[in-house]
Design an enzyme around this catalytic site. Structure first.
Site, PDB file in Angstrom:
ATOM      1  N   LYS A 195       0.964  -1.103   0.167  1.00 38.81           N
ATOM      2  CA  LYS A 195       0.068  -0.128  -0.061  1.00 38.81           C
ATOM      3  C   LYS A 195       0.876   1.300   0.043  1.00 38.81           C
ATOM      4  CE  LYS A 195      -4.009   2.062   2.626  1.00 38.81           C
ATOM      5  NZ  LYS A 195      -4.855   1.758   3.771  1.00 38.81           N
ATOM      6  N   SER A 210      -9.727   1.642   2.382  1.00 34.46           N
ATOM      7  CA  SER A 210      -8.967   2.604   1.726  1.00 34.46           C
ATOM      8  C   SER A 210      -7.791   1.597   0.939  1.00 34.46           C
ATOM      9  CB  SER A 210      -8.306   3.367   2.545  1.00 34.46           C
ATOM     10  OG  SER A 210      -7.516   2.867   3.479  1.00 34.46           O
ATOM     11  N   SER A 221     -10.013  -0.564   6.692  1.00 32.38           N
ATOM     12  CA  SER A 221      -9.303  -0.440   5.451  1.00 32.38           C
ATOM     13  C   SER A 221      -8.500  -1.703   4.912  1.00 32.38           C
ATOM     14  CB  SER A 221      -8.380   0.700   5.407  1.00 32.38           C
ATOM     15  OG  SER A 221      -8.990   1.938   5.239  1.00 32.38           O
TER      16      SER A 221
HETATM   17  N1  GLN Z   1     -13.216   4.285   5.840  1.00 30.57           N
HETATM   18  C1  GLN Z   1     -12.828   4.509   7.185  1.00 30.57           C
HETATM   19  C2  GLN Z   1     -12.145   5.809   7.112  1.00 30.57           C
HETATM   20  O1  GLN Z   1     -12.265   6.525   6.071  1.00 30.57           O
HETATM   21  C3  GLN Z   1     -11.689   3.604   7.528  1.00 30.57           C
HETATM   22  C4  GLN Z   1     -10.136   3.998   6.641  1.00 30.57           C
HETATM   23  C5  GLN Z   1      -9.109   3.093   7.147  1.00 30.57           C
HETATM   24  O2  GLN Z   1      -9.037   1.995   7.853  1.00 30.57           O
HETATM   25  N2  GLN Z   1      -7.849   3.554   6.814  1.00 30.57           N
HETATM   26  O3  GLN Z   1     -11.627   6.497   8.073  1.00 30.57           O
END
Ligand code: GLN
Length: 424
Positions: free
Chosen positions: A28, A103, A127
């Site tokens: 990532k 994400s 995410s």
């Molecule tokens: N969807 C969640 C957010 O936008 C989780 C994102 C994540 O785990 N980085 O914060």
């Protein structure tokens, strides 16, 4: 080649041999790679090349893995669809026309499309688990403190962990074996909780005889019918293999999404302060005093979702509102933790659908950020409670993948690996 899986395609060779030799890994793009740009999906860091490797990356290299590229992601990890990336959205390789989740959508898509054997993502509020569920692969969010965050560009540092994706539970566990364990560069890590010689991969025995599963009723409420049906089929499958289930209640989770977003945005507003075009990030031609130059760099370098969160987080932390929002959210966090601890006294693992819905159609969720935040209802409580969780493919509804989430006690990853492997 699937669409926009990688932001940067570059091969980074690992050591000659090791437990991961011959294996390819997508990383990532918020995990630092020395000499290879690390953008966090943001224009702000479009040209940023880290001078050092994240601990997880050095461990991959030592284990003999070959890194094949830096995977696409929502900007700074803020999103649930990988559509907030400055570098364009990623398509779901197994459900065309749909998002891969986020994400860490590029990481999950790379594994689902066969462009990498394994991948690393990060999970602040779901995410890793969300894109694993949406792309039909396995994803593990480790207990807070099991995996070093050194070199992970911080979004919500009290919530997030780096974790693995793979096509099987055993392979995901083998990648966890490589990256887990204490690190002198991250004071929140602790020594590996494994018995001498044991490994997470060895725990993938599929033995669930006598296992007790708690199903939190709150995490099924309001979920899509097809998702709920697929979930119960998977539970029935575990029952056939000797596990038992009972319902449990987590009353606090009703407040988890609110608490999560207050805490995550507050931490983000502080963590992202360093991106001002001087210390880090996008350079601007703006002239004027330092205040104007910083403002211009941040205006140009950040996307809408990131700006929204910095503004809300700054507000939640400001004098006069701090007690009303931030402190309340911390109280809710403690309550969520306590609820999970109690439920896990009466069950070995907790199970729910990973996401209450199947993968969104592309473009669907961007107009309504609040709707998108609510989709995190089943994943964010786990980060608030610092616990480990896995998302494992459970089946399909209307040809779309459904993931099952298993949550265990702190440092109970072996138990999660064992249970999840029974569903393969
Ligand atoms: N969807 C969640 C957010 O936008 C989780 C994102 C994540 O785990 N980085 O914060």
């Amino acid at each position: 080649m699937s669409e926009n899986v990688f932001i940067t395609e570059e091969t980074i060779e690992g050591a000659e041999d090791g437990p991961l030799s011959g294996q390819t890994v997508a990383v990532k793009d918020n995990i630092s790679t020395a000499g290879v740009r690390t953008t966090c999906g943001s224009e702000m860091l479009e040209e940023y090349v880290p001078p050092y490797d994240a601990t997880a990356v050095s461990r991959l290299k030592e284990a003999g893995a070959t890194i094949v590229g830096k995977a696409n992601m929502d900007e700074f990890g803020m999103g649930t669809t990988t559509e907030t990336s400055h570098f364009g959205a990623t398509e779901n390789p197994i459900a065309p026309g749909h998002v891969p989740g986020g994400s860490s959508g590029g990481s999950a898509a790379a594994v689902a499309a066969g462009e990498a054997d394994l991948a690393l993502g990060s999970d602040t509020g779901g995410s890793i688990r969300c894109p694993a569920a949406f792309c039909g692969v396995v994803g593990i969010k480790p207990t807070y403190g099991l995996v070093s965050r050194y070199g992970l560009v911080a979004y919500g540092n009290s919530l997030e962990q780096i974790g693995p994706f793979a096509n099987s539970v055993e392979d995901a566990a083998a990648l966890l074996d490589v990256i887990a364990g204490d690190d002198e560069h991250d004071a929140t890590t602790r020594e590996l909780p494994l018995e001498n010689g044991a490994s997470y991969a060895d725990a993938a025995t599929g033995d669930v005889d006598g296992l007790t599963i708690g199903v939190p009723t709150e995490l099924l409420e309001g979920a899509d019918e097809g998702v709920v049906e697929t979930f119960w089929d998977a539970i029935a499958n575990l029952e056939d293999q000797g596990a038992e289930y009972h319902e449990v209640s987590l009353p606090s989770v009703e407040h988890a999404v609110e608490a999560y977003y207050v805490i995550a945005m507050s931490e983000a507003s502080s963590n992202l302060a360093r991106f001002d075009g001087v210390r880090y990030g996008h350079d601007t031609d703006a002239e004027g005093n330092w205040n104007e130059t910083f403002a211009q760099a941040r205006k140009e370098g950040f996307g809408d979702e990131v700006k929204r969160r910095i503004l809300l987080g700054t507000y939640a932390l400001s004098a006069g509102y701090h007690d009303k929002y931030y402190k309340k959210a911390q109280d809710a966090r403690a309550w969520v933790k306590q609820d999970f601890d109690e439920a896990l006294e009466e069950a070995d693992v907790l199970a729910s659908p990973t996401m209450p819905v199947p993968p969104f159609e592309r473009g669907e969720s961007l107009e309504d950020p609040l709707q998108m935040y609510l989709a995190d209802a089943n994943t964010v409580p786990v980060n608030l409670a610092d616990l480990p969780a896995v998302s494992v493919p459970a089946g399909e509804t209307d040809d779309l993948p459904v993931g099952l989430q298993l949550v265990g006690p702190a440092f109970g990853e072996e138990r999660l690996v064992r249970t999840a492997s029974a569903l393969e």
